[in-house]
Scaffold this motif. Structure first.
Motif, mmCIF file in Angstrom:
data_model
loop_
_atom_site.group_PDB
_atom_site.id
_atom_site.type_symbol
_atom_site.label_atom_id
_atom_site.label_comp_id
_atom_site.label_asym_id
_atom_site.label_seq_id
_atom_site.Cartn_x
_atom_site.Cartn_y
_atom_site.Cartn_z
ATOM 1 N N ALA A 244 30.083 48.301 28.503
ATOM 2 C CA ALA A 244 31.348 47.782 27.981
ATOM 3 C C ALA A 244 32.402 47.788 29.089
ATOM 4 O O ALA A 244 32.216 48.403 30.150
ATOM 5 N N SER A 245 33.498 47.094 28.825
ATOM 6 C CA SER A 245 34.631 47.140 29.766
ATOM 7 C C SER A 245 35.890 46.768 29.006
ATOM 8 O O SER A 245 35.890 45.806 28.233
ATOM 9 N N LYS B 207 38.619 45.685 30.267
ATOM 10 C CA LYS B 207 39.157 44.449 30.842
ATOM 11 C C LYS B 207 38.020 43.448 31.027
ATOM 12 O O LYS B 207 36.938 43.828 31.457
ATOM 13 N N GLY B 208 38.265 42.192 30.697
ATOM 14 C CA GLY B 208 37.254 41.159 30.904
ATOM 15 C C GLY B 208 37.087 40.849 32.383
ATOM 16 O O GLY B 208 37.989 41.113 33.195
ATOM 17 N N THR C 106 35.084 42.161 34.676
ATOM 18 C CA THR C 106 34.891 43.264 35.636
ATOM 19 C C THR C 106 33.454 43.347 36.156
ATOM 20 O O THR C 106 33.184 44.125 37.071
ATOM 21 N N LYS D 276 30.644 43.396 33.783
ATOM 22 C CA LYS D 276 29.877 44.073 32.733
ATOM 23 C C LYS D 276 28.474 43.464 32.583
ATOM 24 O O LYS D 276 27.473 44.188 32.537
ATOM 25 N N ASP E 294 28.057 39.899 23.054
ATOM 26 C CA ASP E 294 29.315 39.213 23.370
ATOM 27 C C ASP E 294 29.262 37.820 22.743
ATOM 28 O O ASP E 294 29.161 36.800 23.442
ATOM 29 N N PRO F 271 34.002 42.103 25.946
ATOM 30 C CA PRO F 271 35.069 42.809 26.671
ATOM 31 C C PRO F 271 36.176 43.249 25.717
ATOM 32 O O PRO F 271 36.248 42.770 24.589
ATOM 33 N N MET G 53 34.053 45.055 19.997
ATOM 34 C CA MET G 53 33.545 46.035 20.984
ATOM 35 C C MET G 53 33.035 47.272 20.237
ATOM 36 O O MET G 53 31.948 47.800 20.529
ATOM 37 N N THR H 293 34.446 48.884 35.428
ATOM 38 C CA THR H 293 35.863 48.634 35.668
ATOM 39 C C THR H 293 36.073 48.165 37.100
ATOM 40 O O THR H 293 35.157 48.215 37.921
ATOM 41 N N ASP I 142 43.048 49.625 31.090
ATOM 42 C CA ASP I 142 42.109 49.232 30.038
ATOM 43 C C ASP I 142 40.928 50.194 29.950
ATOM 44 O O ASP I 142 40.363 50.408 28.873
ATOM 45 N N SER J 130 39.415 52.233 26.670
ATOM 46 C CA SER J 130 37.978 52.273 26.308
ATOM 47 C C SER J 130 37.506 53.723 26.174
ATOM 48 O O SER J 130 36.743 54.054 25.260
#
Ligand code: SF4
Length: 281
Positions: free
Chosen positions: A6-7, A9-10, A12, A14, A34, A166, A172, A186, A195, A199
Motif C-alpha cells: 500500500a501507499s 500517496k499515489g 510512489t 507500489k 486497485d 493508493p 485501501m 513511499t 501520507d 497509512s
C-alpha cells in the motif's frame, strides 16, 4: 500468508514493488485490488482465462400501478430516491443496492434489476502466479462491491500478494484489512512522509504489522528514515531514483529487468516477513 502493498500517496511505486515481490517469490496468488486503475497486468503479462462480470442490484418502480412510493424515499438512508407528486426520481449513483426500498415499499410494485459495476479478470502469469484483477466500470462508484468479489477469491492457504489502491480511504482499508503484513511504499519527500504517517495510523488501528520501502531514494530528505529508526519500524529496502527504472516501467518492465539482484533482495524481504508473521502466531 497475505501480504498487502500500500501507499498513502499515489505514484510512489507500489505496483513496482508488488510485482517485483510476486516475481521473486515465483509461486503465489497476485490480486490487483486497485480497481479504479489496475495496471499490474502490464508487468505480469498474465494469460487471461476468464472474465466475470460484477453486478449490483438496483430497484425500479412500477409507477403505472399508481401506488405511493413515499415510504421508499423516507427509508433510503443514502438519499437515492425522491418522490414528488407520485413521481419517483431515482439517483443510481447514490444507490447502495441494499434492497430496503423493496421491503418497505408497496408490495410487488418495487422490483430489482442487475446493473454491471465491474469485472473480475482471472489469469495465470509465469512462473507460477495466479493472477486476479478487479476492474471498476468508469463512472461507477461501487469500488468496494468489486473488491468484495475479489475477497471471496483470496486463497489464504498459500501466499497472497495484494496490490492495494493508493491513499488511505475505504478502498485501501478493504484491500489491506485481512493482511498478515503490509509493506508501505513511499518516497522521501514531505508529502510522501505526511501520507505515510496516515497509512501507519490506519494500520495501527487495524493492528496489522508493517514495514517500509523507500522508492526514489536520493530525492527529498532523510525524515522517513529517521522516523523508522526512532520508532523501530522495519525499513526493508531503498530503491534509487534512477531514470532507467522509470524508462523500463513505461515499457512494461520490472525492477528485476533493471537489476536481477532485486530478485534476491525481494526474496530476503519475503523471508523476513515470513519469520515475523509466523513468529507472532
Ligand atoms: S436499494 Fe437501498 S440504497 Fe438503493 S434506493 Fe433502495 S433503499 Fe436506497
Amino acid at each position: 500468508m497475505i501480504i498487502s502493498i500500500a501507499s498513502g500517496k499515489g505514484g510512489t511505486g507500489k505496483t513496482t514493488v508488488a510485482v517485483s515481490l510476486a516475481l521473486s517469490i515465483g509461486y503465489c496468488q497476485f490480486i490487483d485490488y486497485d480497481v479504479e486503475a489496475p495496471n499490474a497486468d502490464i508487468f505480469l503479462k498474465p494469460d487471461i482465462k476468464n472474465i466475470k462480470k460484477v453486478y449490483i442490484k438496483h430497484p425500479y418502480f412500477l409507477t403505472e400501478t399508481g401506488k405511493d412510493f413515499s415510504s421508499c424515499a423516507e427509508f433510503c438512508h443514502y438519499n437515492a430516491l425522491a418522490v414528488i407528486k407520485n413521481e419517483v426520481i431515482f439517483y443510481p449513483e447514490l444507490c447502495h443496492g441494499c434492497g430496503g426500498c423493496i421491503l418497505v415499499g408497496p408490495q410487488g410494485a418495487v422490483r430489482e434489476k442487475d446493473i454491471e459495476v465491474g469485472q473480475i479478470t482471472k489469469g495465470f502469469a509465469k512462473p507460477g502466479i495466479d493472477f486476479l484483477k478487479g476492474n471498476l466500470i468508469p463512472g461507477s462508484m461501487r469500488s468496494t462491491t468489486v473488491q468484495n468479489e475479489l475477497e471471496k477469491m483470496v486463497n489464504s492457504k498459500g501466499t497472497v500478494i495484494i496490490d492495494s489502491p493508493p491513499g488511505n480511504a475505504c478502498s485501501m482499508v478493504m484491500a489491506v484489512k485481512n493482511s498478515d503484513y503490509c509493506i508501505l511504499v513511499t518516497e522521501p519527500t514531505p508529502y510522501g512522509f505526511n501520507d505515510l504517517l496516515i497509512s501507519m495510523a490506519v494500520l495501527d488501528n487495524l493492528k496489522i504489522p508493517y514495514g517500509v520501502i523507500i522508492n526514489r531514494d536520493g530525492i527529498g530528505d532523510s525524515a522517513i528514515e529517521a522516523h523508522c529508526r526512532n520508532n523501530n519500524i522495519k525499513l526493508h529496502i531503498k530503491i534509487p531514483n534512477d531514470v532507467q527504472i522509470a524508462r523500463l516501467y513505461s515499457s512494461g518492465m520490472t525492477l528485476l529487468d533493471y537489476d536481477i539482484s532485486y530478485g534476491q533482495k525481494f526474496e530476503k524481504i519475503f523471508k523476513e516477513i515470513e519469520d515475523l508473521v509466523y513468529q507472532k502466531s
